[in-house]
Motif scaffolding. Structure first.
Motif, PDB file in Angstrom:
ATOM      1  N   ARG A   1      16.511   1.631  11.659  1.00 54.58           N
ATOM      2  CA  ARG A   1      15.517   1.480  10.600  1.00 54.58           C
ATOM      3  C   ARG A   1      14.622   0.287  10.925  1.00 54.58           C
ATOM      4  O   ARG A   1      15.103  -0.819  11.204  1.00 54.58           O
ATOM      5  CB  ARG A   1      16.199   1.284   9.248  1.00 54.58           C
ATOM      6  N   ILE A   2      13.322   0.531  10.866  1.00 54.21           N
ATOM      7  CA  ILE A   2      12.357  -0.517  11.210  1.00 54.21           C
ATOM      8  C   ILE A   2      11.871  -1.248   9.970  1.00 54.21           C
ATOM      9  O   ILE A   2      11.697  -2.470   9.979  1.00 54.21           O
ATOM     10  CB  ILE A   2      11.158   0.089  11.965  1.00 54.21           C
ATOM     11  N   ARG A   3      11.646  -0.471   8.884  1.00 50.69           N
ATOM     12  CA  ARG A   3      11.013  -1.092   7.721  1.00 50.69           C
ATOM     13  C   ARG A   3      11.360  -0.304   6.460  1.00 50.69           C
ATOM     14  O   ARG A   3      11.575   0.906   6.502  1.00 50.69           O
ATOM     15  CB  ARG A   3       9.498  -1.121   7.922  1.00 50.69           C
ATOM     16  N   THR A   4      11.391  -1.015   5.344  1.00 51.89           N
ATOM     17  CA  THR A   4      11.581  -0.400   4.032  1.00 51.89           C
ATOM     18  C   THR A   4      10.509  -0.930   3.092  1.00 51.89           C
ATOM     19  O   THR A   4      10.321  -2.149   2.976  1.00 51.89           O
ATOM     20  CB  THR A   4      12.970  -0.710   3.452  1.00 51.89           C
ATOM     21  N   MET A   5       9.802  -0.018   2.413  1.00 46.58           N
ATOM     22  CA  MET A   5       8.737  -0.380   1.474  1.00 46.58           C
ATOM     23  C   MET A   5       9.121   0.129   0.094  1.00 46.58           C
ATOM     24  O   MET A   5       9.398   1.311  -0.101  1.00 46.58           O
ATOM     25  CB  MET A   5       7.402   0.227   1.932  1.00 46.58           C
ATOM     26  N   GLU A   6       9.132  -0.783  -0.887  1.00 45.17           N
ATOM     27  CA  GLU A   6       9.583  -0.463  -2.242  1.00 45.17           C
ATOM     28  C   GLU A   6       8.418  -0.641  -3.208  1.00 45.17           C
ATOM     29  O   GLU A   6       8.402  -1.567  -4.015  1.00 45.17           O
ATOM     30  CB  GLU A   6      10.768  -1.345  -2.626  1.00 45.17           C
ATOM     31  N   SER A   7       7.466   0.257  -3.142  1.00 49.73           N
ATOM     32  CA  SER A   7       6.250   0.132  -3.952  1.00 49.73           C
ATOM     33  C   SER A   7       6.178   1.155  -5.078  1.00 49.73           C
ATOM     34  O   SER A   7       5.490   0.917  -6.072  1.00 49.73           O
ATOM     35  CB  SER A   7       5.014   0.274  -3.064  1.00 49.73           C
ATOM     36  N   HIS A   8       6.831   2.288  -4.911  1.00 46.91           N
ATOM     37  CA  HIS A   8       6.814   3.305  -5.965  1.00 46.91           C
ATOM     38  C   HIS A   8       7.904   3.016  -6.993  1.00 46.91           C
ATOM     39  O   HIS A   8       8.969   2.463  -6.674  1.00 46.91           O
ATOM     40  CB  HIS A   8       7.034   4.696  -5.362  1.00 46.91           C
ATOM     41  N   ARG A   9       7.645   3.448  -8.216  1.00 47.61           N
ATOM     42  CA  ARG A   9       8.601   3.240  -9.300  1.00 47.61           C
ATOM     43  C   ARG A   9       9.531   4.437  -9.475  1.00 47.61           C
ATOM     44  O   ARG A   9      10.566   4.310 -10.142  1.00 47.61           O
ATOM     45  CB  ARG A   9       7.847   2.974 -10.611  1.00 47.61           C
ATOM     46  N   MET A  10       9.160   5.582  -8.885  1.00 51.82           N
ATOM     47  CA  MET A  10       9.978   6.791  -9.020  1.00 51.82           C
ATOM     48  C   MET A  10      10.058   7.475  -7.665  1.00 51.82           C
ATOM     49  O   MET A  10       9.512   6.972  -6.672  1.00 51.82           O
ATOM     50  CB  MET A  10       9.382   7.721 -10.089  1.00 51.82           C
ATOM     51  N   ARG A  11      10.721   8.619  -7.632  1.00 43.71           N
ATOM     52  CA  ARG A  11      11.032   9.264  -6.359  1.00 43.71           C
ATOM     53  C   ARG A  11       9.771   9.605  -5.570  1.00 43.71           C
ATOM     54  O   ARG A  11       8.716   9.890  -6.127  1.00 43.71           O
ATOM     55  CB  ARG A  11      11.865  10.526  -6.581  1.00 43.71           C
TER      56      ARG A  11
ATOM     57  N   HIS B   1      -1.171   4.220   0.336  1.00 44.41           N
ATOM     58  CA  HIS B   1      -1.420   4.175   1.775  1.00 44.41           C
ATOM     59  C   HIS B   1      -0.673   2.969   2.356  1.00 44.41           C
ATOM     60  O   HIS B   1      -0.926   1.816   1.953  1.00 44.41           O
ATOM     61  CB  HIS B   1      -2.912   4.032   2.083  1.00 44.41           C
ATOM     62  N   HIS B   2       0.226   3.242   3.302  1.00 43.10           N
ATOM     63  CA  HIS B   2       0.979   2.168   3.962  1.00 43.10           C
ATOM     64  C   HIS B   2       0.499   2.069   5.408  1.00 43.10           C
ATOM     65  O   HIS B   2       0.601   3.037   6.165  1.00 43.10           O
ATOM     66  CB  HIS B   2       2.484   2.469   3.950  1.00 43.10           C
ATOM     67  N   ASP B   3       0.000   0.903   5.778  1.00 43.87           N
ATOM     68  CA  ASP B   3      -0.351   0.648   7.171  1.00 43.87           C
ATOM     69  C   ASP B   3       0.843  -0.073   7.806  1.00 43.87           C
ATOM     70  O   ASP B   3       1.144  -1.220   7.463  1.00 43.87           O
ATOM     71  CB  ASP B   3      -1.609  -0.213   7.262  1.00 43.87           C
ATOM     72  N   ILE B   4       1.527   0.619   8.714  1.00 38.96           N
ATOM     73  CA  ILE B   4       2.754   0.049   9.264  1.00 38.96           C
ATOM     74  C   ILE B   4       2.480  -1.164  10.142  1.00 38.96           C
ATOM     75  O   ILE B   4       3.416  -1.883  10.524  1.00 38.96           O
ATOM     76  CB  ILE B   4       3.530   1.112  10.065  1.00 38.96           C
ATOM     77  N   ARG B   5       1.195  -1.445  10.438  1.00 37.86           N
ATOM     78  CA  ARG B   5       0.858  -2.636  11.220  1.00 37.86           C
ATOM     79  C   ARG B   5       0.657  -3.858  10.328  1.00 37.86           C
ATOM     80  O   ARG B   5       0.631  -4.995  10.816  1.00 37.86           O
ATOM     81  CB  ARG B   5      -0.419  -2.384  12.025  1.00 37.86           C
ATOM     82  N   ALA B   6       0.483  -3.612   9.009  1.00 35.58           N
ATOM     83  CA  ALA B   6       0.223  -4.711   8.078  1.00 35.58           C
ATOM     84  C   ALA B   6       1.519  -5.206   7.452  1.00 35.58           C
ATOM     85  O   ALA B   6       2.529  -4.498   7.399  1.00 35.58           O
ATOM     86  CB  ALA B   6      -0.746  -4.256   6.983  1.00 35.58           C
ATOM     87  N   HIS B   7       1.482  -6.444   6.959  1.00 36.68           N
ATOM     88  CA  HIS B   7       2.664  -7.031   6.332  1.00 36.68           C
ATOM     89  C   HIS B   7       2.859  -6.504   4.919  1.00 36.68           C
ATOM     90  O   HIS B   7       3.992  -6.452   4.426  1.00 36.68           O
ATOM     91  CB  HIS B   7       2.548  -8.559   6.305  1.00 36.68           C
ATOM     92  N   GLU B   8       1.756  -6.144   4.232  1.00 37.93           N
ATOM     93  CA  GLU B   8       1.870  -5.669   2.862  1.00 37.93           C
ATOM     94  C   GLU B   8       2.558  -4.300   2.834  1.00 37.93           C
ATOM     95  O   GLU B   8       2.473  -3.523   3.770  1.00 37.93           O
ATOM     96  CB  GLU B   8       0.490  -5.566   2.206  1.00 37.93           C
ATOM     97  N   ASP B   9       3.211  -4.043   1.708  1.00 39.93           N
ATOM     98  CA  ASP B   9       3.884  -2.761   1.560  1.00 39.93           C
ATOM     99  C   ASP B   9       2.888  -1.609   1.519  1.00 39.93           C
ATOM    100  O   ASP B   9       3.174  -0.507   2.023  1.00 39.93           O
ATOM    101  CB  ASP B   9       4.747  -2.750   0.294  1.00 39.93           C
TER     102      ASP B   9
END
Length: 524
Positions: free
Chosen positions: A290-300, A322-330
């Motif tokens: 696993r490279i990264r985990t982004m927790e931005s959504h509130r539901m599934r 929209h998630h840019d995997i090159r950026a630090h933001e989720d």
């Protein structure tokens, strides 16, 4: 072969040649004279000559002026069936050729119809039936050369007399498919021969997939460009290698979470996983890390779509991130517009448009920089999960509605127009276009649980496949574009050979995907 070798055209000697032969006992030798070229180039007028040529030959019967017939077979195309080869008739008859002298042989041939011209004519004026093709050719020939015979008229024989008559339908088979709609773009989207392509009615492989959820709003199957199938089963993700049939367990989310969506990046090395708790995880499939985990959504998170390094996720919280995997933001941007769960998400092939479907019966189109939809389509009367962009025509989008709608609709996002609608009779769960031919496949739920292969744009059914006992909720296509895999709540994955191979691809390419033997095994 023997018949061909002995079929030389040797006309009987003319009276002038008999006179010349009496004056000299030497056999005639080939001579490059205007008379000899005239005789060999137009055999249909070999017994007639102009008065000036006749008087010159009679008064001076020298070897250089004698008429010499070669042993070459030079055919006369006057009575040939030129329509078989899509050729225009000669602008002048054989009698006109004889009256015009030696230059008739070089100027009496008409240029053949260009395939490009035929393609352009079909694209401009629409598909043509065989009768319309013949009438159009007749009109063109009569307008360009009043003295020429019509192309569609019956012929007395072939160009080469020793050949058998070619069937009438052979001319169409050269450049077009079996159906009339293929004449619009002949030879581009069809790879069939004389007959219609046959599609196997049963799957060549079945994988048991325990705990494959029967949930319309999830997307649990995806096929990578490296020929690896990702499947979400319960709280785990499994990878199945289509070449080696090796199964690898990629991750386990634990007892508190479940897999709701999976999506491969275009390169085929990274997999995105959406979870029931609203998380989006990025995994390196080659290292199972696993490279990264982004927790931005509130539901599934039930829908995922990649565009290069940009990952879009749709959630039950009604938003698209929209998630840019090159950026630090989720996430780098948030799209709002849907009034219910986002269950369908697809980027166009040029990555310029994103289509989203929701449980609010809406279909939206976004550009990469918009936070509000640029196009809104409200014609569906049920949830829109099935979305597919055409790889053949820019801006052509297909969408399918749920149980209360049952329709497949086509849209031109370039002109913002609704093109057509087809009532399938049952819930539309998934859509995918073929990359090799202008066809698409749809999977269905209530009430028939069938798989249908359609030919676009007529939307004629090529075949209907059955076998699943539950709704066919999941669909993915192999990287070579020939095989599809379907998944259902009956906890099975079924592999079908439905599309032909591209013309440029060798027959053994990616042959490890399938085969003709039936195999049943487990995904885990």
């Amino acid at each position: 072969m023997d018949h061909h070798l002995h079929h030389h055209f040797t006309p009987p000697p003319s009276p002038m040649e008999n006179t010349a032969a009496g004056a000299s006992s030497k056999p005639p030798t080939p001579a490059s004279t205007p008379n000899s070229r005239h005789a060999s180039g137009a055999p249909s007028s070999r017994h007639s000559a102009t008065p000036s040529h006749a008087s010159a030959t009679a008064s001076a019967p020298t070897p250089a002026s004698r008429t010499v017939y070669s042993d070459r077979f030079i055919p006369s195309r006057t009575g040939s069936n030129l329509a078989l080869f899509d050729l225009a008739p000669s602008p002048s008859s054989s009698h006109d050729a004889a009256a015009s002298g030696p230059n008739a042989a070089s100027s009496g041939s008409a240029a053949p119809t260009s395939p490009y011209c035929a393609l352009l004519r079909a694209a401009l004026f629409g598909p043509e039936t065989p009768d319309r093709v013949a009438s159009s050719a007749t009109a063109c020939s009569s307008s360009s050369s009043p003295g020429a015979s019509a192309v569609g008229t019956p012929a007395t024989g072939n160009i080469f007399r020793f050949k058998a008559e070619v069937p009438r339908n052979a001319k169409r088979a050269l450049f077009s498919g079996e159906d009339d709609e293929d004449a619009l773009f002949p030879g581009i989207f069809t790879t069939r021969g004389a007959g219609q392509r046959k599609i196997a009615r049963s799957p060549y492989k079945v994988l048991d997939a325990p705990a494959l959820q029967d949930d319309f709003y999830l997307n649990l199957v995806d096929w990578s460009s490296h020929n690896v199938l990702a499947v979400g089963l319960g709280n785990c993700v499994y990878l199945w290698n289509a070449c080696s049939s090796k199964v690898t367990k990629l991750c386990d989310l634990g007892v508190d979470d479940n897999v709701c969506s999976v999506g491969w990046a275009q390169r085929g090395t990274h997999l995105a996983v959406g979870t029931n708790q609203g998380k989006v995880q990025i995994w390196d499939a080659t290292r199972c890390k696993r490279i990264r985990t982004m927790e931005s959504h509130r539901m599934r998170v039930g829908a995922l779509a990649w565009s290069s390094s940009l990952l879009s996720s749709g959630s039950r919280d009604k938003s698209i991130l929209h998630h840019d995997i090159r950026a630090h933001e989720d996430y780098v941007s948030k799209l709002t517009g849907h009034k219910s769960e986002v269950c369908g998400l697809k980027w166009s092939y040029d990555n310029r448009q994103l289509a989203s479907g929701g449980n609010d019966n809406r279909l939206f189109v976004w550009n990469p920089h918009s936070v509000q939809p640029v196009l809104k389509y409200t014609e569906h009367t049920a949830a829109v999960k099935a979305i597919a962009w055409s790889p053949h025509l820019h801006g052509l989008l297909a969408s399918g509605g749920g149980t209360a709608d049952r329709c497949i609709r086509f849209w031109n996002t370039t002109t913002n127009t609704h093109l057509s609608c087809v009532d399938t009779g049952s819930q539309v769960c998934n859509l995918v276009w073929s990359k090799n031919v202008n066809e698409l496949v749809s999977t269905h739920g209530y009430s028939q649980n069938q798989i249908i292969v359609w030919r676009y744009p007529t939307m004629s059914k090529l075949t209907t496949l059955t076998g699943h006992t539950y709704r066919v909720l999941y669909l993915a296509i192999s990287p070579d574009g020939q095989t599809i895999v379907t998944g259902a709540g009956d906890e099975t994955l079924r592999f079908w050979n439905v599309f032909p191979s591209p013309k440029s691809q060798s027959s053994d390419s990616l042959s490890c995907i399938g085969g003709t033997s039936f195999v049943r095994s487990y995904i885990r």
